[in-house]
Design an enzyme around this catalytic site. Structure first.
Site, PDB file in Angstrom:
ATOM      1  N   ASP A 145       0.853  -1.195   0.000  1.00  0.00           N
ATOM      2  CA  ASP A 145       0.000   0.000   0.000  1.00  0.00           C
ATOM      3  C   ASP A 145       0.890   1.247   0.000  1.00  0.00           C
ATOM      4  OD1 ASP A 145      -2.179   1.670   0.213  1.00  0.00           O
ATOM      5  OD2 ASP A 145      -2.432   1.375   2.374  1.00  0.00           O
TER       6      ASP A 145
HETATM    7  C1  SPV Z   1      -7.198   1.647   3.671  1.00  0.00           C
HETATM    8  O1  SPV Z   1      -8.078   0.850   3.964  1.00  0.00           O
HETATM    9  O2  SPV Z   1      -6.483   1.544   2.676  1.00  0.00           O
HETATM   10  C2  SPV Z   1      -6.968   2.802   4.544  1.00  0.00           C
HETATM   11  C3  SPV Z   1      -7.278   2.681   5.942  1.00  0.00           C
HETATM   12  O3  SPV Z   1      -6.462   3.800   4.082  1.00  0.00           O
HETATM   13  S1  SPV Z   1      -5.846   2.241   6.785  1.00  0.00           S
HETATM   14  O4  SPV Z   1      -5.224   1.132   6.111  1.00  0.00           O
HETATM   15  O5  SPV Z   1      -6.239   1.931   8.136  1.00  0.00           O
HETATM   16  O6  SPV Z   1      -4.971   3.395   6.773  1.00  0.00           O
HETATM   17 MG    MG Z   2      -5.637   3.539   2.187  1.00  0.00          MG
END
Ligand code: SPV
Ligand code: MG
Length: 424
Positions: A188
């Site tokens: 991510d």
């Molecule tokens: C996601 O679900 O990608 C988010 C929330 O941005 S978190 O991963 O908690 O940051």
């Molecule tokens: Mg996110």
């Protein structure tokens, strides 16, 4: 009624539509006295949902139809008077049902020789459930929030999960950047593209009638990228997007230390340009600040959030990962604006939704739990299969049935179309 051929048809008749009318007309042609067994409110509630129109009103509507001779209470086999009681009492010759399916009760009535069962062709493609879905589709996140005041939104990355979330009556769906990236084998960290997120969101929008809120990271670039992001996500029917004040490339909020953020002014401009770019007034832009996550403190987080509100944000997410939840619970205390506050309690799951709502949050996003339970379930199932060298224990104890899985696809519609068009 004496010497008359009595025909009987049951219905909920909630949100009366042409499909009901056609069934009534066809039923009347089969005899000369038509009784409608109408399901009372408590019965509808048990097999479907809270009826929209109360029994007395539904009864009045149906009684006013020329072909209907009598409307009686029919409680299926849930309480008295049961359908069987009515068939006997009114000496029914024929019970009529649409040809889309036949409830087991009708089969039983025929087996018990209470009457003959005739299935008549359904008026195509209309049911109360479908109508309701269409109505709900037009209900947007802000509409729902205005109505319910508190929303719980759950993440889904595929149609099955989305349908389960709808079935469980949550308020909306979160399309998570973290989940979508992981599903593509990516971290991510901003490697997922707008188009990939758009495709993920399309599946969810098509699968349910719940509002869909999409995590668009930092909007995939600068102002011009964000204009395109708003237009594209609005076009496919998302209810809103959530855009964070991360610079590019980002890292996931749940890990990592202090890193620079986009300036408050630049993120504010992004919100302004986004609000100007949207076509419908209902599309929601959630402005998210990472100030707490990245260690810039509450004062900076609130200053940023207030600036984003001035820039036109419809909701604000001040993300926190402090695991006691104390930091998160502090946020609403500093919040003077009426703009709703969103919270993602991934790192403080011990706080209940009620605690979060009572603290002053309006929207709770459960951002990755549905995916994480799948990971654990799959891992454990695979271990069991390996250990027993057989799928049988998993099949018996842990799996949903094949029917269950099939029912989470639009198989009824497929069969209906095949039947109507003679494809099979
Ligand atoms: C996601 O679900 O990608 C988010 C929330 O941005 S978190 O991963 O908690 O940051
Ligand atoms: Mg996110």
């Amino acid at each position: 009624m004496k010497n008359k051929k009595v025909v009987y048809a049951t219905m909920g008749g909630d949100l009366f539509h042409r499909g009901h009318l056609e069934l009534i007309k066809k039923a009347k042609k089969l005899g000369d006295f038509l009784i409608i067994g109408l399901h009372p409110d408590d019965v509808i509630k048990r097999y479907k949902r809270e009826p929209l129109i109360p029994f007395e009103d539904r009864k009045k509507i149906i009684e006013s139809i020329r072909e209907v001779d009598k409307v009686v209470e029919d409680c299926m086999d849930l309480r008295e008077p049961t359908m069987f009681d009515n068939l006997k009492k009114y000496k029914v010759s024929i019970a009529v049902h649409g040809d889309d399916w036949l409830p087991p009760l009708y089969k039983k009535a025929e087996e018990q020789k209470l009457c003959r069962v005739v299935q008549v062709e359904c008026y195509p493609y209309i049911t109360t459930t479908k109508l309701l879905q269409e109505i709900r589709r037009t209900k947007r996140l802000n509409y729902l929030l205005e109505k319910k005041k508190k929303l719980v939104i759950v993440s889904a990355g595929d149609a099955i999960t989305a349908k389960l979330i709808e079935e469980a009556e949550f308020d909306g769906i979160w399309v998570s950047g973290f989940e979508a990236s992981a599903r593509l084998g990516l971290a991510d960290n901003g490697c997922i593209t707008m188009t990939e997120m758009l495709n993920a969101a399309k599946t969810i929008v098509d699968a349910t009638s719940l509002p869909v809120l999409v995590d668009v990271d930092n909007g995939y670039g600068g102002l011009h990228n964000f204009i395109r992001t708003v237009k594209e996500f609005e076009k496919i029917g998302c209810s809103g997007i959530c855009v964070e004040d991360n610079i590019f490339p980002k890292i996931n909020s749940l890990w990592g230390g202090k890193i620079p953020l986009l300036s408050m002014e630049e993120h504010g401009a992004k919100i302004r340009v986004g609000k100007d770019a949207q076509k419908t007034k209902d599309f929601v832009i959630v402005a998210r600040t990472e100030a707490l996550i990245r260690g810039y403190g509450m004062a900076e987080a609130i200053k940023r959030a207030e600036h984003y509100v001035k820039s036109g944000a419809d909701m604000v997410l001040t993300h926190s990962r402090e695991s006691t939840g104390k930091e998160a619970l502090e946020i609403p205390k500093y919040w003077k604006s009426k703009i709703p506050l969103v919270i993602v309690p991934t790192k403080f799951p011990q706080l209940t939704n009620k605690q979060l709502f009572n603290a002053g949050f309006s929207v709770i996003v459960l951002a990755n739990q549905t995916e994480r339970v799948k990971i654990k379930a799959i891992r454990e199932s695979l271990k069991i299969i390996k250990k027993h060298d057989s799928v049988y224990p998993v099949e018996k104890e842990l799996s949903a049935t094949l029917d269950d899985m099939r029912d989470l696809t639009p198989i009824r519609e497929v069969e209906e179309i095949d039947r109507r068009y003679g494809t099979r």
